[in-house]
Design a protein around this motif. Structure first.
Motif, PDB file in Angstrom:
ATOM      1  N   ASP A 182      36.954  59.064  41.696  1.00  0.00           N
ATOM      2  CA  ASP A 182      37.533  59.155  40.488  1.00  0.00           C
ATOM      3  C   ASP A 182      38.185  57.771  39.856  1.00  0.00           C
ATOM      4  O   ASP A 182      38.167  56.607  40.364  1.00  0.00           O
ATOM      5  CB  ASP A 182      39.142  59.756  41.348  1.00  0.00           C
ATOM      6  N   GLU A 183      38.359  57.773  38.666  1.00  0.00           N
ATOM      7  CA  GLU A 183      38.682  56.644  37.745  1.00  0.00           C
ATOM      8  C   GLU A 183      39.760  56.064  38.177  1.00  0.00           C
ATOM      9  O   GLU A 183      39.909  54.838  38.073  1.00  0.00           O
ATOM     10  CB  GLU A 183      38.758  57.237  36.144  1.00  0.00           C
ATOM     11  N   GLU A 184      40.793  56.795  38.636  1.00  0.00           N
ATOM     12  CA  GLU A 184      42.069  56.123  39.027  1.00  0.00           C
ATOM     13  C   GLU A 184      41.811  55.157  40.350  1.00  0.00           C
ATOM     14  O   GLU A 184      42.423  54.294  40.513  1.00  0.00           O
ATOM     15  CB  GLU A 184      43.261  57.144  39.520  1.00  0.00           C
ATOM     16  N   TYR A 185      40.841  55.683  41.030  1.00  0.00           N
ATOM     17  CA  TYR A 185      40.411  54.711  42.203  1.00  0.00           C
ATOM     18  C   TYR A 185      39.674  53.414  41.737  1.00  0.00           C
ATOM     19  O   TYR A 185      39.796  52.316  42.307  1.00  0.00           O
ATOM     20  CB  TYR A 185      39.489  55.329  43.255  1.00  0.00           C
ATOM     21  N   ILE A 186      39.060  53.393  40.828  1.00  0.00           N
ATOM     22  CA  ILE A 186      38.334  52.308  40.283  1.00  0.00           C
ATOM     23  C   ILE A 186      39.138  51.461  39.555  1.00  0.00           C
ATOM     24  O   ILE A 186      39.193  50.261  39.786  1.00  0.00           O
ATOM     25  CB  ILE A 186      37.047  52.845  39.136  1.00  0.00           C
ATOM     26  N   GLN A 187      40.173  51.957  38.818  1.00  0.00           N
ATOM     27  CA  GLN A 187      41.139  51.354  38.089  1.00  0.00           C
ATOM     28  C   GLN A 187      42.150  50.660  39.336  1.00  0.00           C
ATOM     29  O   GLN A 187      42.395  49.511  39.178  1.00  0.00           O
ATOM     30  CB  GLN A 187      42.101  52.094  37.228  1.00  0.00           C
ATOM     31  N   ALA A 188      42.283  51.230  40.349  1.00  0.00           N
ATOM     32  CA  ALA A 188      43.212  50.569  41.600  1.00  0.00           C
ATOM     33  C   ALA A 188      42.541  49.198  42.109  1.00  0.00           C
ATOM     34  O   ALA A 188      43.012  48.460  42.414  1.00  0.00           O
ATOM     35  CB  ALA A 188      43.410  51.790  42.569  1.00  0.00           C
ATOM     36  N   VAL A 189      40.834  49.525  42.092  1.00  0.00           N
ATOM     37  CA  VAL A 189      40.257  48.212  42.675  1.00  0.00           C
ATOM     38  C   VAL A 189      40.174  47.140  41.803  1.00  0.00           C
ATOM     39  O   VAL A 189      40.381  46.015  42.200  1.00  0.00           O
ATOM     40  CB  VAL A 189      39.014  48.606  43.231  1.00  0.00           C
ATOM     41  N   GLN A 190      40.004  47.352  40.637  1.00  0.00           N
ATOM     42  CA  GLN A 190      40.100  46.625  39.510  1.00  0.00           C
ATOM     43  C   GLN A 190      41.521  45.880  39.361  1.00  0.00           C
ATOM     44  O   GLN A 190      41.569  44.420  39.436  1.00  0.00           O
ATOM     45  CB  GLN A 190      39.971  47.217  38.036  1.00  0.00           C
ATOM     46  N   ASN A 191      42.468  46.516  39.937  1.00  0.00           N
ATOM     47  CA  ASN A 191      44.154  45.803  39.901  1.00  0.00           C
ATOM     48  C   ASN A 191      43.786  45.073  41.376  1.00  0.00           C
ATOM     49  O   ASN A 191      44.268  43.734  41.116  1.00  0.00           O
ATOM     50  CB  ASN A 191      44.930  46.814  40.025  1.00  0.00           C
ATOM     51  N   GLY A 192      43.194  45.410  42.284  1.00  0.00           N
ATOM     52  CA  GLY A 192      43.335  44.642  43.283  1.00  0.00           C
ATOM     53  C   GLY A 192      42.588  43.291  43.208  1.00  0.00           C
ATOM     54  O   GLY A 192      42.789  42.113  43.704  1.00  0.00           O
ATOM     55  N   PHE A 193      41.309  43.394  42.270  1.00  0.00           N
ATOM     56  CA  PHE A 193      40.399  42.070  42.115  1.00  0.00           C
ATOM     57  C   PHE A 193      41.273  41.234  41.158  1.00  0.00           C
ATOM     58  O   PHE A 193      41.248  39.801  41.127  1.00  0.00           O
ATOM     59  CB  PHE A 193      39.131  42.544  41.487  1.00  0.00           C
ATOM     60  N   TYR A 194      42.184  41.568  40.420  1.00  0.00           N
ATOM     61  CA  TYR A 194      43.225  40.882  39.496  1.00  0.00           C
ATOM     62  C   TYR A 194      43.985  40.063  40.280  1.00  0.00           C
ATOM     63  O   TYR A 194      44.179  38.934  40.089  1.00  0.00           O
ATOM     64  CB  TYR A 194      44.064  41.708  38.407  1.00  0.00           C
ATOM     65  N   ARG A 195      44.524  40.747  41.182  1.00  0.00           N
ATOM     66  CA  ARG A 195      45.322  40.086  42.152  1.00  0.00           C
ATOM     67  C   ARG A 195      44.901  38.989  42.845  1.00  0.00           C
ATOM     68  O   ARG A 195      45.446  38.010  43.645  1.00  0.00           O
ATOM     69  CB  ARG A 195      46.188  41.074  43.007  1.00  0.00           C
TER      70      ARG A 195
END
Length: 676
Positions: free
Chosen positions: A570-583
């Motif tokens: 799901d795209e929301e999961y991919i965005q969630a990991v992108q957010n984690g990589f940002y942090r």
């Protein structure tokens, strides 16, 4: 009175007509014999058409900005084009004459070459070794083989230096195919040799002087690993693929690309060979030769690589390696290289591939060598850099949600060693798990995928072996454990473990079980940066027609982005990991925030450390670690992604070299963008 018969008169008319016709035919035959008899005889004598192919210069290579990186340079060459049915004695005569004018390397002549020469020049003495009775009961082939067997090392040792030169030249002549030019010498031909052979070429049938070509690298050794090499005339076409090349009109002694881009794009770079038809008579003498196809130089390649950036990345990696090796020489005795891949995540264009190897010869100065090929062929344990794939596997398999929280503390399963993060991190969700690089969070993902939702300290856990297959399949969607699809002849895919258990699945989840290449890691982080689209990486952007001296010609073919797969997540999961990589790069507790926060650009990524013990003869001799880093920038619209792997660093002696390389190569990229 009886009437006279008219038959004799009619017969006379018929005979006269036949006489006139035969007279005309005789006259015509005379005209043919006298006026066109030679041409008619030549037509009758023509027995065979032979086609030969003459290679042309290969195509050039340019970087993405049009800088020439592979060119051709002309060289003097001496060639031999044998007529049909040429005899060994004729070749010997040519070799003897030619040895007066040129010097060739004789290091590759064989004992059989010398024996054949000895028999050819001392035939009477050679065959005197056979008795009359032996000669009678043996055929010619058996006699020759027997003479070969009876020649001794003593006989061969008494060949003079001049004779060995003749042997070496004749070996070259023997390699030539009928009516096909063959290189006798093209390396180190002096002007004097060239002029002398040209002056005496009429004395040696088939010998000619011409110009050949060789590859040159205007940018030096930068990126030379991936340019690859071509075979020598002596080696000819690749022995493993003889039939493949022969069916494509290659000569046996023709040079071909034997590695990397030269091999991958052989058919493009080789061009269109010049073709001649040779008409021979019944005695195999060439009556005439005619051009039936003009030669065309090979097409040029425009690479995706930025040579200016490549040089900077090479320098950065070398400098950072040198710093920590000089600072901790004893701790880093097993550290000898560092690897970097930079690419465009949206298009798959490779910008640079660097592999710098540090060498420590005894009693000699240390030096660094370009071994960039290791980014494609060497696999290393990646450590926590792959935790983005683990979190996404947990999301998509349904064993965790964005609200899932695990208590990060040491994990102890019955009959196994304690597993933990680098410290006790307390409650963590997927964001803090990525930001702080929690191992324990990933352990719970693995245990749940394996079937156990009820971890109890020091007790065994349920394990379904299919969980390994499931997690590996998720990882493969990122390019981890499979071919990336790069346009090179071969690439490594890592190594799949042959054992499966709950503990090993937990190790796999934190990058401590199966190794991956630097290129695979770059494709993995690019897939996350590119919203789940895995793009095939490529080194060639365009194929162009031959151009001017320093510029490629018009476009023949453009190689655009190619999507291999879209993550089944799901795209929301991919965005969630992108957010984690940002942090990880920018959060208050991010493991790399001290290096990447407050920069002119915003980057995201994941750090990694993997235990890498060194064994010798099955015995542990040192504990080291692989330091890794993957990332991309800018965070909101990624232009560039990268992977850094520094294997076998001494414990606590790395000085975060992976972070420093990552920051410096991103700085170099954006500086290049500003300058362009």
């Amino acid at each position: 009175m009886k009437r006279k018969s008219q038959l004799p008169f009619r017969l006379n008319i018929l005979f006269f007509a036949i006489f006139v016709i035969f007279s005309f035919l005789v006259l015509q035959l005379g005209v043919v014999q006298i006026l066109t008899g030679g041409e008619a005889q030549q037509v009758l004598d023509e027995t065979e058409n032979t086609i030969t192919n003459i290679p042309v210069p290969r195509g050039k290579m340019y970087d993405r900005d049009g800088n020439l990186i592979v060119d051709n340079k002309s060289t003097y060459a001496i060639t031999y084009t044998p007529p049909k049915n040429v005899q060994p004695k004729d070749k010997l005569d040519i070799a003897q004459k030619l040895s007066n004018y040129i010097q060739v390397d004789n290091s590759d002549i064989t004992q059989r070459d010398m024996k054949d020469y000895w028999i050819l020049t001392r035939r009477e003495e050679a065959y005197a070794r056979l008795s009359e009775s032996e000669k009678k009961r043996m055929n010619d082939e058996e006699q020759y083989q027997s003479v070969l067997d009876r020649l001794t090392k003593y006989n061969l040792d008494h060949l003079s230096k001049e004779e060995l030169q003749v042997v070496a030249i004749k070996r070259k002549l023997d390699e030539a195919m009928e009516l096909t030019p063959h290189i006798v010498k093209n390396k180190g031909v002096t002007q004097e040799e060239y002029a002398t052979v040209a002056e005496h070429s009429n004395e040696m049938q088939g010998i000619n002087v011409t110009t050949d070509w060789d590859r040159k690298l205007p940018q030096g050794e930068t990126f030379a690993n991936f340019i690859g090499g071509i075979t020598d005339h002596e080696d000819g076409i690749l022995k493993d693929n003889v039939d493949y090349y022969l069916t494509r009109n290659y000569n046996r002694n023709e040079r071909v690309g034997q590695s990397f881009l030269e091999q991958q794009y052989e058919e493009v770079l080789a061009g269109q060979k010049e073709q001649y038809r040779h008409i021979t008579d019944k005695n195999n003498n060439v009556i005439r030769s005619e051009l039936i196809q003009e030669g065309k130089q090979g097409k040029d390649l425009v690479l995706s690589v930025d040579m200016e950036l490549q040089k900077k990345v090479d320098q950065i990696v070398q400098e950072e390696l040198e710093k920590i090796i000089d600072k901790y020489p004893y701790k880093n005795q097993y550290l000898n290289n560092a690897l970097v891949v930079m690419m465009k995540p949206k298009t798959g264009e490779i910008l640079s591939m660097t592999g710098i190897r540090y060498h420590r010869p005894e009693n000699e100065a240390n030096y660094f060598a370009d071994e960039s090929y290791r980014t494609v062929y060497d696999a290393h344990l990646p450590g926590s850099a792959i935790k983005g794939a683990t979190v996404l596997s947990g999301f998509q398999s349904g064993v965790i949600t964005k609200n899932t929280v695990f208590n990060d503390r040491p994990i102890k399963i019955a009959n196994t060693e304690t597993k933990s993060s680098y410290g006790t991190l307390g409650p963590v969700n997927y964001l803090t798990a990525l930001e702080k690089s929690s191992n324990v969070f990933m352990f719970f993902v693995a245990m749940r995928m394996g079937g156990d939702y009820t971890y109890v300290e020091n007790q065994s856990v349920d394990f379904n072996p299919e969980a390994f297959t499931e997690m590996r399949n998720y990882f493969k969607q990122f390019g981890l454990g499979v071919e990336t699809g790069i346009d090179l002849p071969y690439e490594a895919t890592g190594l799949e473990g042959d054992k499966e258990s709950a503990g090993l699945l937990m190790d796999y989840a934190i990058g401590q079980y199966e190794p991956f290449t630097t290129l695979q890691l770059a494709q993995y982080v690019s897939t996350i940066a590119n919203d789940g689209y895995r793009i095939k990486p490529h080194l060639v952007n365009e194929i162009r027609y031959p151009g001017t001296k320093d510029q490629p010609g018009r476009i023949y073919k453009t190689i655009g982005p190619e999507v291999i797969n879209k993550l089944e997540m799901d795209e929301e999961y991919i965005q969630a990991v992108q957010n984690g990589f940002y942090r990880v790069f920018n959060g208050s507790n991010g493991t790399a925030a001290g290096t990447f926060s407050n920069l002119p650009y915003v980057a995201a990524g994941k750090t990694g450390t993997a235990e890498q013990p060194i064994y010798e003869n099955g015995k542990l001799i040192a504990d080291t670690e692989n330091l890794t880093l993957v990332g991309y920038a800018p965070y909101d619209d990624p232009e560039v992604s990268f992977a850094v792997v520094v294997p076998r660093v001494g414990l606590e002696s790395g000085d975060t070299i992976n972070y420093k390389i990552g920051k410096r190569i991103l700085d170099a990229y954006f500086e290049n963008q500003q300058n362009n």
